[in-house]
Write an enzyme that holds these catalytic residues in place. Structure first.
Site, mmCIF file in Angstrom:
data_model
loop_
_atom_site.group_PDB
_atom_site.id
_atom_site.type_symbol
_atom_site.label_atom_id
_atom_site.label_comp_id
_atom_site.label_asym_id
_atom_site.label_seq_id
_atom_site.Cartn_x
_atom_site.Cartn_y
_atom_site.Cartn_z
ATOM 1 N N ARG A 1 0.834 -1.210 0.000
ATOM 2 C CA ARG A 1 0.000 0.000 0.000
ATOM 3 C C ARG A 1 0.870 1.262 0.000
ATOM 4 O O ARG A 1 0.495 2.299 -0.544
ATOM 5 C CB ARG A 1 -0.970 0.005 1.193
ATOM 6 N N TYR B 1 -16.250 15.740 -15.560
ATOM 7 C CA TYR B 1 -16.711 14.347 -15.462
ATOM 8 C C TYR B 1 -17.731 14.226 -14.320
ATOM 9 O O TYR B 1 -17.434 14.625 -13.182
ATOM 10 C CB TYR B 1 -15.497 13.457 -15.225
ATOM 11 N N ASP C 1 -7.631 17.334 -15.116
ATOM 12 C CA ASP C 1 -7.983 15.963 -15.490
ATOM 13 C C ASP C 1 -7.590 15.822 -16.965
ATOM 14 O O ASP C 1 -8.219 16.405 -17.845
ATOM 15 C CB ASP C 1 -9.494 15.770 -15.295
ATOM 16 N N LYS D 1 -8.722 4.642 -19.409
ATOM 17 C CA LYS D 1 -8.987 5.124 -20.761
ATOM 18 C C LYS D 1 -7.734 4.978 -21.638
ATOM 19 O O LYS D 1 -7.256 3.889 -21.813
ATOM 20 C CB LYS D 1 -9.514 6.560 -20.704
HETATM 21 C C1 LIG Z 1 -13.542 7.762 -16.666
HETATM 22 C C2 LIG Z 1 -13.157 9.105 -16.235
HETATM 23 C C3 LIG Z 1 -12.876 9.397 -14.880
HETATM 24 C C4 LIG Z 1 -13.041 8.373 -13.770
HETATM 25 O O1 LIG Z 1 -12.180 7.293 -13.901
HETATM 26 P P1 LIG Z 1 -12.474 5.808 -13.358
HETATM 27 O O2 LIG Z 1 -11.248 5.085 -13.724
HETATM 28 O O3 LIG Z 1 -13.715 5.313 -14.030
HETATM 29 O O4 LIG Z 1 -12.671 5.917 -11.888
HETATM 30 C C5 LIG Z 1 -12.480 10.686 -14.568
HETATM 31 N N1 LIG Z 1 -12.373 11.652 -15.511
HETATM 32 C C6 LIG Z 1 -12.651 11.399 -16.805
HETATM 33 C C7 LIG Z 1 -12.522 12.503 -17.806
HETATM 34 C C8 LIG Z 1 -13.046 10.131 -17.215
HETATM 35 O O5 LIG Z 1 -13.326 9.911 -18.509
#
Ligand SMILES: *Cc1c(COP(=O)(O)O)cnc(C)c1O
Length: 393
Positions: free
Chosen positions: A58, A111, A183, A208
């Site tokens: 962790r 998001y 982000d 992603k």
């Molecule tokens: C999918 C996504 C998230 C969240 O990510 P997870 O891996 O599903 O927790 C945050 N920001 C954006 C722009 C996303 O497309």
């Protein structure tokens, strides 16, 4: 030659690699929860941070460390923190940077869950946030209060594809001692490096583009300097939302081809955007690569390419969206993005169906809006699929 001086594609292949006793060509999976101390003194030195080594997964693990170094190099950052999901990254950032009484300014089309968790849960602990259209930076200036600690951006935003000028936001934030966060999930470090514009913290849903193969949920944070890194690392360790070593191994494997995947997806996306823009059933297409895109110059200035995501509006609204969804065969009907496969979704009937129509439309999510995350399939198959599905009544 220093690793940080390598080109982006060379970093993808070589950053984060380390020597082991067998000369392994890839990073091994250290699937262990804990690490043996040589003796009492060694344990004490490790806990005091006076020698290099691992204590407990962790807190840190060689496979995780490899991924963290790799993504930090790609983002031109200080160090990385691997977490269990993109939302894990969001929460580590909120918890690490906002205290009781603190205020945050954020992109209104951020998001969904990044906003939901703030308004539903953080508000209970005395944290406030204002959501504004950050594509106009005057809105940010007007929303700043004496207790504003963080500006939290998503650019381009989802699914409305609005781009925020990061350089301008950094100027606004620095003079007021506010921390900036981006982000960067939509772009991946191949297309956009927010830290190069002076942003303090960048994060990704690894789920992603970074992983790219639709088989892992994960997240990662990279900071520009040490102080915020230590603050966020401490928060992640104490919240317990670390990534698993096997997961990190899969991500490292997927990441090697990031440039190739994004390049190919982006070439396909450009062709699909042009095809849709000329289609009689389509009202408009929003894609940063099209000349008709309202923020074409800004996108070209801060992104190394228009990316693989596009949004378009169908003339015949909600029903036309549903018909298209039910008739595609190559494009996969699913949420998420950034994988090798083309995903299509209709926010009004899917991701944003719980929102009332008025606030949905205010956020730019109209009845006929469709989002595509373009994959690496043959372009003829993708165009043919959309063409046939659009022809259906
Ligand atoms: C999918 C996504 C998230 C969240 O990510 P997870 O891996 O599903 O927790 C945050 N920001 C954006 C722009 C996303 O497309």
């Amino acid at each position: 030659m220093k690793r940080k001086d390598l080109g982006f594609n060379s970093k993808l292949i070589h950053s984060g690699m380390f020597d082991d006793q067998f000369g392994s060509a890839t990073v091994p999976i250290y699937q262990t929860s804990t690490f043996r101390f040589k003796d009492v003194d060694h344990g004490a030195e490790l806990f005091a941070g006076r020698c290099e080594g691992y204590i407990y997964t962790r807190i840190g693990n060689p496979t995780l460390c490899s991924l963290e170094e790799l993504v930090a190099d790609l983002e031109n950052g200080y160090k990385g923190i691997a977490v269990s999901s993109g939302m894990g990254a969001v929460n580590v950032i909120y918890m690490g940077l906002l205290e009781k009484g603190a205020h945050m300014v954020s992109t209104d089309a951020v998001y969904g869950p990044s906003r939901v968790v703030m308004e539903k849960h953080y508000f209970r602990f005395g944290v406030e946030a204002d959501y504004v259209d950050t594509t106009n930076t005057d809105n940010i200036i007007n929303a700043i209060k004496p207790n504003t600690r963080v500006i939290f951006l998503e650019t381009p935003s989802n699914p409305t594809m609005g781009v925020t000028d990061m350089k301008k936001v950094v100027e606004i934030a620095r003079s007021r001692g506010i921390i900036t966060v981006v982000d960067n999930t939509f772009c991946s470090p191949y297309l956009q490096k927010p830290l190069d514009f002076g942003i303090d913290v960048v994060f990704h849903s690894i789920t992603k583009f970074i992983n790219g193969h639709a088989d892992i949920i994960g997240g990662i944070i990279v900071t520009r300097e040490e102080t915020i890194y230590e603050q966020l690392r401490d928060m992640m360790v104490n919240m317990g939302c670390n990534m698993d070593p096997h997961q990190a191994y899969m991500v490292i494997r997927g990441l090697k081809t990031l440039s190739l995947r994004v390049e190919r997806s982006q070439q396909n996306a450009m062709k699909i955007a042009e095809f849709l823009e000329n289609h009689p059933k389509v009202k408009w297409v929003k894609y940063p690569g099209l000349k008709s895109y309202p923020q074409y110059d800004l996108a070209a200035r801060q992104m190394n390419g228009p990316g693989a995501l596009l949004a378009f509006e169908l003339n015949d609204g909600y029903e036309a969206g549903k018909t298209l969804m039910n008739n595609v065969k190559v494009c996969m009907l699913a949420v998420s993005l950034g994988g090798v496969e083309t995903l299509i979704q209709h926010p009004a009937s899917m991701t944003h169906s719980k929102m009332d129509k008025q606030s949905r439309e205010k956020a730019g999510i109209t009845d006929g809006l469709v989002r595509i995350s373009v994959g690496i399939e043959n372009i003829e198959d993708l165009k043919g699929d959309l063409d046939k599905a659009l022809a259906k009544k």
